[in-house]
Design an enzyme around this catalytic site. Structure first.
Site: not given
Ligand code: PLP
Length: 419
Positions: A9, A138, A235, A264
């Site tokens: 990014y 996302y 998620d 995270k």
């Molecule tokens: N799910 C959500 C809601 C996210 O915001 C993100 C990343 O920002 C992900 C999945 C993907 O996580 P990663 O970047 O650790 O693969």
């Protein structure tokens, strides 16, 4: 000489301009190799909920690194992964859960999508293999996750390569339904016979520009999925562990999702570890007798011992330091301090969800976004605007003074550049 890192990014223009070389982190700050200090106001891609260098997490990592660095979880196990799976199960509304571990959010999401599809295969409904998400949702950057979500601005080149089934429209409140649920209900009912699962970012579409929707919508979505025999995957990779003022964002809606993905802040951002937490009724269908329904899916670093040790330490700190309640209190203050921004001519809207404070500028201010970002950078604030959306998503441990200073800097800079 060309840059050797293919940065995520990051535009080539940004690479040419150059950026800081971070060598150390402490509290809410990152320090570069020139001795400059920056406020990590977006918590290093929303992960570092406890800031940097928390001694207890660092200690847990160090101690585990001395004992066992890695041992796989395929046909083996180890104490830290056992303990973490128990802890995660206990954090769910009902503890009848089983965790698939992975190393980043996207891999946890992939596991969830595949478990949903295989669950219907295992139970004799293989035609239920569609996954749908919310428009502009996302869930990570793997192709599977892109099909479930899809942020136009980021993912255009892959449009033809990913499977697009229907999408749930972003909820718009109406006089008939303040949660804006009916259009989503119609989509689910129309495709229920083909649908394995619905996946959503709970309450806030982060990457789409911190678009916030109601807990009422999430509750209606959970009920509708249950009524139509569709699994619900929530998620929590970005929202989990206190960001929204509750432990999980889905707690605001008082629901019990079929699967929950976390990453995270699971390790406070200190180690790459994620998990997909699965309900018992789904897990039980993966037996290998009488037919083989084993989940033939895994990642080398699934349940990595050092990652698990970091996660256990982070979870203990969230409890011991009452991080969630503290974040809820700070969130109220942030909202109050940010209110004056609403008066600025160039501001379209303010939005808040827990420790996420959003300032969306009017489209006419698009040309000023880069200048605002740069001016804030020069004052030591690392912001990553999404289009015309600036947001504060600081470590949950930020102090009153630090947060107030960040809000003032944001307001003053927007005023200086736009007004
Ligand atoms: N799910 C959500 C809601 C996210 O915001 C993100 C990343 O920002 C992900 C999945 C993907 O996580 P990663 O970047 O650790 O693969």
């Amino acid at each position: 000489m060309k840059n050797k890192i293919f940065h995520p990014y990051t535009t080539f223009t940004a690479i040419e301009k150059g950026f800081p070389n971070m060598v150390r982190g402490e509290g809410i700050y990152l320090f570069d190799d020139q001795g400059n200090r920056y406020v990590d106001i977006v918590s290093s891609w929303w992960a570092c909920a406890l800031g940097h260098g928390h001694p207890k997490v660092v200690k847990a990592i160090r101690e585990q690194a001395e004992i066992l660095q890695h041992s796989i979880t395929g046909s083996l196990t180890h104490p830290k992964v056992l303990e973490l799976a128990e802890r995660l199960a206990d954090l769910m509304p009902t503890p009848d859960r089983h965790s698939v571990f992975a190393s980043d959010g996207c891999s946890a999401v992939e596991a969830a999508l595949k478990i949903a599809i295989q669950y219907w295969y295992n139970t004799g409904r293989p035609e239920k293999c569609w996954i749908i998400g919310m428009d502009q949702g996302y869930h990570g950057d793997s192709l599977g996750a892109l099909g479930a979500g899809f942020v136009d601005h980021f993912h255009k080149p892959f449009e033809r390569a990913v499977t697009h089934h229907a999408k749930l429209p972003f909820p718009v409140p109406t006089a008939d339904d303040p949660d804006g649920f009916p259009p989503s209900k119609a989509v689910i009912e129309q495709h229920a016979d083909r649908l394995a699962a619905v996946i959503v970012e709970p309450l806030c579409l982060g990457s789409a520009g911190m678009k916030i929707y109601s807990a009422g919508y999430l509750k209606k979505l959970a009920d509708c999925c249950a009524e139509n025999n569709v699994l619900l995957i929530v998620d929590e990779v970005a929202m989990g562990f206190g960001r929204t003022g509750k432990r999980f964002a889905f707690n605001h809606a008082d629901i019990d999702p079929d699967m929950v993905t976390v990453g995270k802040a699971l390790t406070a951002g200190y180690m790459p570890l994620s998990a997909c937490i699965v309900k018992d009724g789904i897990y039980d269908t993966f037996s290998d007798a009488p037919e083989d329904h084993t989940f033939y899916h895994g990642n080398t670093f699934a349940g990595h011992p050092i990652g698990c040790a970091a996660a256990l330490a982070a979870l203990e700190i969230y409890e011991a330091e009452d991080t969630v309640a503290r974040a809820a209190g700070m969130a109220e203050k942030m909202k109050q301090w940010m209110q004056p921004l609403a008066e600025l001519d160039c501001v379209k809207e303010l939005r808040f969800l827990g420790m996420i404070g959003v300032v969306e500028l009017k489209d006419s201010a698009q040309a000023q976004v880069a200048a605002i970002k740069q001016a804030l950078f020069e004052q030591g604030y690392l912001l990553r605007p999404l289009g015309t959306v600036f947001y504060l998503m600081p470590p949950l441990v930020i102090s009153d003074d630090e947060l107030k200073a960040a809000v003032c800097a944001l307001q003053q800079t927007i005023e200086d550049v736009c007004c």
